[in-house]
Scaffold this motif. Structure first.
Motif, mmCIF file in Angstrom:
data_model
loop_
_atom_site.group_PDB
_atom_site.id
_atom_site.type_symbol
_atom_site.label_atom_id
_atom_site.label_comp_id
_atom_site.label_asym_id
_atom_site.label_seq_id
_atom_site.Cartn_x
_atom_site.Cartn_y
_atom_site.Cartn_z
ATOM 1 N N ASP A 12 26.264 -51.056 -13.043
ATOM 2 C CA ASP A 12 26.737 -49.889 -13.772
ATOM 3 C C ASP A 12 25.994 -49.899 -15.106
ATOM 4 O O ASP A 12 26.325 -50.664 -16.012
ATOM 5 N N ASP A 52 32.708 -62.296 -7.079
ATOM 6 C CA ASP A 52 32.342 -61.575 -5.856
ATOM 7 C C ASP A 52 32.550 -62.413 -4.596
ATOM 8 O O ASP A 52 32.856 -61.884 -3.525
ATOM 9 N N SER A 67 38.928 -53.864 -5.571
ATOM 10 C CA SER A 67 38.010 -54.284 -6.618
ATOM 11 C C SER A 67 36.561 -54.182 -6.169
ATOM 12 O O SER A 67 36.211 -54.610 -5.079
ATOM 13 N N GLN A 68 35.742 -53.617 -7.028
ATOM 14 C CA GLN A 68 34.301 -53.739 -6.869
ATOM 15 C C GLN A 68 33.771 -54.582 -8.022
ATOM 16 O O GLN A 68 33.082 -55.559 -7.809
ATOM 17 N N ASN A 69 34.131 -54.224 -9.230
ATOM 18 C CA ASN A 69 33.814 -55.061 -10.390
ATOM 19 C C ASN A 69 35.112 -55.402 -11.119
ATOM 20 O O ASN A 69 35.727 -56.410 -10.866
ATOM 21 N N ASP A 70 35.544 -54.508 -11.995
ATOM 22 C CA ASP A 70 36.793 -54.743 -12.734
ATOM 23 C C ASP A 70 37.992 -54.198 -11.964
ATOM 24 O O ASP A 70 37.877 -53.248 -11.188
ATOM 25 N N THR A 130 39.031 -61.258 -18.708
ATOM 26 C CA THR A 130 38.044 -60.299 -19.209
ATOM 27 C C THR A 130 38.146 -60.109 -20.713
ATOM 28 O O THR A 130 37.336 -59.404 -21.304
ATOM 29 N N ARG A 136 39.191 -59.443 -13.521
ATOM 30 C CA ARG A 136 37.972 -59.418 -12.709
ATOM 31 C C ARG A 136 38.067 -60.484 -11.636
ATOM 32 O O ARG A 136 38.704 -61.514 -11.823
ATOM 33 N N LEU A 165 25.903 -57.672 -11.886
ATOM 34 C CA LEU A 165 26.735 -57.607 -10.682
ATOM 35 C C LEU A 165 26.038 -56.894 -9.524
ATOM 36 O O LEU A 165 24.942 -56.349 -9.660
ATOM 37 N N GLN A 166 26.706 -56.926 -8.384
ATOM 38 C CA GLN A 166 26.095 -56.435 -7.146
ATOM 39 C C GLN A 166 25.824 -54.932 -7.190
ATOM 40 O O GLN A 166 24.844 -54.446 -6.659
ATOM 41 N N THR A 167 26.724 -54.205 -7.818
ATOM 42 C CA THR A 167 26.530 -52.763 -7.973
ATOM 43 C C THR A 167 26.383 -52.470 -9.461
ATOM 44 O O THR A 167 27.386 -52.297 -10.166
#
Length: 845
Positions: free
Chosen positions: A213, A467, A409-412, A457, A464, A209-211
């Motif tokens: 983790d 993006d 939301s960023q990811n989940d 998910t 989710r 993903l974009q950020t």
């Protein structure tokens, strides 16, 4: 010759004498041999119990027990049972002859000899019970997608990637293409086909993903490898993951959606140059990232679909389009989706079942009216396609909910976050309770999933968002509702909107931003939501004291995971604030929160607080208090909880456990009796004796109640009603509230029970009509789980049972005429485990 005869005679005499001495020794050492056997068997029993503790812990963590451990435990159990019977027989033999006054020498000799032999066996079994490990973690199975009609271009690309995987000279493969073109779907098919063809011993996949983790990526890979981390740090987990992957002779690792150069070593992924059996498949929107940054050897582009393929996918999704007047319009609509499956599917889903030509004409017009979006990766085609799907959502509520999902939301996206925000914003019209709001959220989530605007998910507490869908939601929110968002950027004073723009702003959302400084104040008279999440700073952020003075309409404030030495004085100006989230914050004095008289939701998840301020009792409108993960919390002043009379949800998972009796300085459980609106409760109680006899939990819809100090909150809970009881004496009068909970519990764990041989019949003679999962362990007194003669219903004890686990019940019986334990559920070490169990009338466990 004479010498030989004398020598042989001497040797025979020696053996005969030794034999006689040994035989007489069995008589003279009778008591010694019996006592020696008792001691050695007791040591073996202790060793067996210690091994069981390790096995129990492994089972609770989802591990599988090694076969040799199971075999040893079965052997030890059988031997211990045999010796116990032997020792009982020995006692009876001593009593049988004139009450022990006239011992039977033959019997004594036989018993003593047998005791000596058994003592030797006990020592041998004890020595055999040394194992390097007792268990292993079975790999998690990845959810497979349903097969769809094959598209020619996709089949060709799939075949090319598979051919590269079979090439021994290629160990790093790249897959690239536009966002929404189907890269994730393709590599999922690659994983499935590689597994089917058994090209690798293991196939694992994780989303970057974009950020990125790193801990989450490590966790996804570990789940599929069947391992569980004990380490907390990224470095420690990386070392363990690296070691585990190197154990596989051949392994395929798929990393999906890479946006920038990724350090594989920090994750724990071995280099294919060092691990010859390791191959990588990486996906990205940017070929340069793959070939130059990640050093892929061969890259494959996933092209947009051809017109005929676009129409096939569109028609299959939208359903039959029989109207001759409608069909050419539908073909045009499909073409406008630019061959991107994400756009095709969302548009087709939005128009599915629509018969009106005017609706289709309007859709075609909207899709043709494309303008530049100025958002990286979000083309005009995709934006207009997804926006059309948004426009076809029915009702303001679901549209607002969609925009909220995109905003936070960023990811989940966690369902409980949606509840906290949505209730604070008064998003769910017609709902009066948090439970009603939660039900509405479930409905809205399903609506967005069916519109392909939210993704599954595999867990009902998390959803989710793709993006591109998130970018679309944020652009719509920005254009139509004056929402200001920033992500992955450095925030300085000059970066905020102009004063005239701030007058219109309704929401501010900062994701993963590096906040260097904040302005003295923001004049935002229409602002309803201010969110600052996961800011990238190692420095404490000092919020200016006047920062919130001109935000009087603010309803939701989230400052999660920030270092806040103090809360600004202007916080008391937020007279309309309903939701405050300070999750994971390092905060000092939070007494000022008590001035927020309209506050309904206070979330202090993972707080480092040691004491909850007494002033919190002034928040009489509070409906949800979330203290989950606040493991340092030791003090909640007496009377605080009982003052929160409107509380509907109290969450103290892995948090406060220092309950005291009434009249003490700390909180007592009797205070829960004042919470008449409580419907959701997560709580741990060290001792059942602290529970008031008259406490009732009639209104609870969901609960996780743990009694005892042996339970862990780490597991994923699959049901809404979980009850765990430790060291419960079933011979005592149970708290009425607990008895009523038993009738509704779906997941029941019982540990170290005492006070009876027939445990569950004593707990509930009417059967467990809602119970899906049952775990009973470490309870040696138990002989029967349920006796069917004690039950009144005709449907049996467990009509909806799904899983059953019985561990360390050493006296569990099968010989009662009214009790049955089906042999097929007894495993090698004497436990009973079933994946699916149906118990009918007249049967019992």
């Amino acid at each position: 010759m004479v010498e030989i005869v004398v020598s042989v005679a001497a040797k025979v005499s020696e053996y005969l004498v030794d034999s006689v001495v040994r035989q007489l020794g069995y008589l003279s050492n009778y008591r010694t041999n019996i006592e020696d056997l008792s001691q050695k068997v007791e040591k073996l029993r202790d060793a067996r119990a210690r091994q069981q503790h390790s096995v129990d812990e492994a089972i609770r963590n989802g591990h599988k027990i090694e076969d040799d451990v199971c075999n040893w435990m079965t052997r030890a159990d059988g031997f211990i049972q045999n010796v116990c019977k032997f020792l009982e027989d020995e006692k009876e033999a001593r009593k049988s002859c004139f009450k022990g006054l006239c011992p039977n020498l033959k019997s004594r000799y036989q018993l003593s000899r047998e005791a000596r032999k058994k003592a030797g066996v006990a020592v041998q079994i004890h020595g055999d019970g040394q194992f390097e490990r007792v268990s292993y973690r079975a790999p998690q199975q990845e959810i497979r997608s349903a097969p769809s009609e094959a598209l020619r271009s996709r089949v060709l690309t799939l075949d090319e990637v598979m051919e590269a995987l079979r090439d021994a000279k290629i160990n790093k493969i790249g897959v690239w293409g536009l966002g929404g073109v189907g890269k994730t779907t393709l590599v999922k098919q690659v994983a499935e086909q590689a597994a089917q063809e058994k090209l690798f011993d293991k196939v694992v996949k994780a989303a970057v993903l974009q950020t990125p983790d790193l801990k989450k990526i490590q966790g996804e890979l570990a789940d599929l490898l069947g391992m569980k981390f004990e380490e907390e740090s990224e470095q420690g987990r990386a070392a363990r993951l690296y070691q585990r992957m190197n154990e596989e002779k051949t392994i395929l690792i798929i990393l999906d959606d890479i946006w920038a150069k990724l350090d594989l070593e920090k994750i724990g992924i071995p280099s294919p140059d060092h691990h010859k059996g390791c191959k990588l498949v990486l996906t990205s929107r940017n070929e340069h990232i793959l070939s130059s940054e990640m050093d892929t050897q061969k890259d494959f582009r996933v092209q947009p679909l051809q017109e005929d393929e676009t129409w096939i996918l569109f028609k299959n999704t939208a359903g039959s389009i029989e109207n001759p007047e409608l069909q050419p319009i539908a073909v045009d609509v499909a073409k406008e989706c630019a061959g991107l499956p994400l756009a095709i599917v969302t548009v087709a889903t939005a128009l599915k079942g629509k018969k009106s030509v005017s609706i289709w004409e309007d859709a075609r017009l909207q899709l043709k009216s494309q303008t530049s979006t100025n958002i990286t990766g979000l083309t005009a085609n995709v934006y207009s396609s997804l926006k059309l799907s948004y426009e076809h959502l029915k009702g303001v509520e679901v549209k607002s909910f969609f925009l909220l999902c995109g905003l936070i939301s960023q990811n989940d996206i966690h369902i409980w976050d949606l509840l906290k925000y949505g209730v604070g914003l008064r998003l769910f019209q017609g709902t009066n309770t948090l439970e009603e709001a939660k039900n509405r959220i479930d409905t809205l989530v399903e609506t967005l999933k069916s519109s392909n605007l939210l993704l599954e998910t595999g867990h009902n507490a998390v959803v989710r968002m793709h993006d591109l869908v998130r970018s679309t939601a944020r652009k719509i929110a920005s254009d139509q509702h004056h929402v200001f968002t920033l992500q992955n950027t450095t925030v300085r004073v000059e970066g905020w909107p102009r004063i005239d723009e701030l007058q219109k702003v309704t929401s501010v959302s900062l994701h993963d931003c590096d906040i260097r400084e904040l302005p003295e104040g923001l004049v935002c008279p229409k602002l309803e939501l201010f969110g600052c999440y996961d800011v990238n700073t190692n420095l404490a952020v000092q919020i200016p004291n006047k920062f919130f003075e001109e935000m009087k309409q603010l309803k939701v404030l989230d400052l999660s995971r920030m270092q806040l030495p103090s809360l600004p004085l202007s916080l008391h100006c937020l007279t309309n604030l309903r939701t405050l989230c300070l999750n994971g914050c390092k905060v000092g004095d939070i007494v000022i929160i008590a001035k927020l008289k309209k506050l309904e939701i206070l979330s202090l998840i993972d707080s480092d607080m040691e004491q909850l301020p007494r002033e919190i009792a002034q928040l009489t409108h509070l409906r949800l208090l979330d203290l989950s993960g606040s493991s340092k919390l030791k003090v909640i002043p007496s009377g605080v909880i009982s003052s929160l009379s409107q509380l509907e949800n109290l969450c103290m998972a892995n948090s406060f456990t220092q309950w005291e009796g009434e009249g003490k300085s700390n909180a007592c459980l009797a205070e829960l009796k004042h919470l008449s609106h409580l419907t959701s409760l997560d709580i741990q109680i060290r001792d059942a004796k602290l529970l008031p006899k008259d406490i009732v939990f009639d209104n609870l819809v969901r609960y996780r109640i743990f009694v005892g100090d042996v339970w862990s909150w780490r597991e994923i809970f699959e049901t809404n009603k979980t009850l765990k009881l430790n060291k419960l004496d079933t011979s005592l009068h149970l708290v009425d509230g607990i008895i009523k909970l038993l009738k509704r519990t779906e997941d029941l764990h019982l540990h170290e029970l005492c006070g009876g041989t027939n445990v569950l019949s004593k707990l509930d003679g009417e059967g467990f009509l809602k119970l899906k999962h049952l775990n009973v362990e470490s309870s040696p007194e138990i002989q029967y789980i349920v006796n069917s003669m004690d039950l009144t219903p005709s449907h049996g004890a467990f009509p909806v049972m799904e899983t059953l686990s019985l561990n360390q019940l050493i006296n569990l019986q099968e010989d009662d005429p009214n009790t049955t334990i089906h042999n097929s559920f007894i495993n090698a070490h004497g436990n009973v485990e079933a994946e699916i169990v149906e118990l009918g009338a007249g049967s019992a466990l």
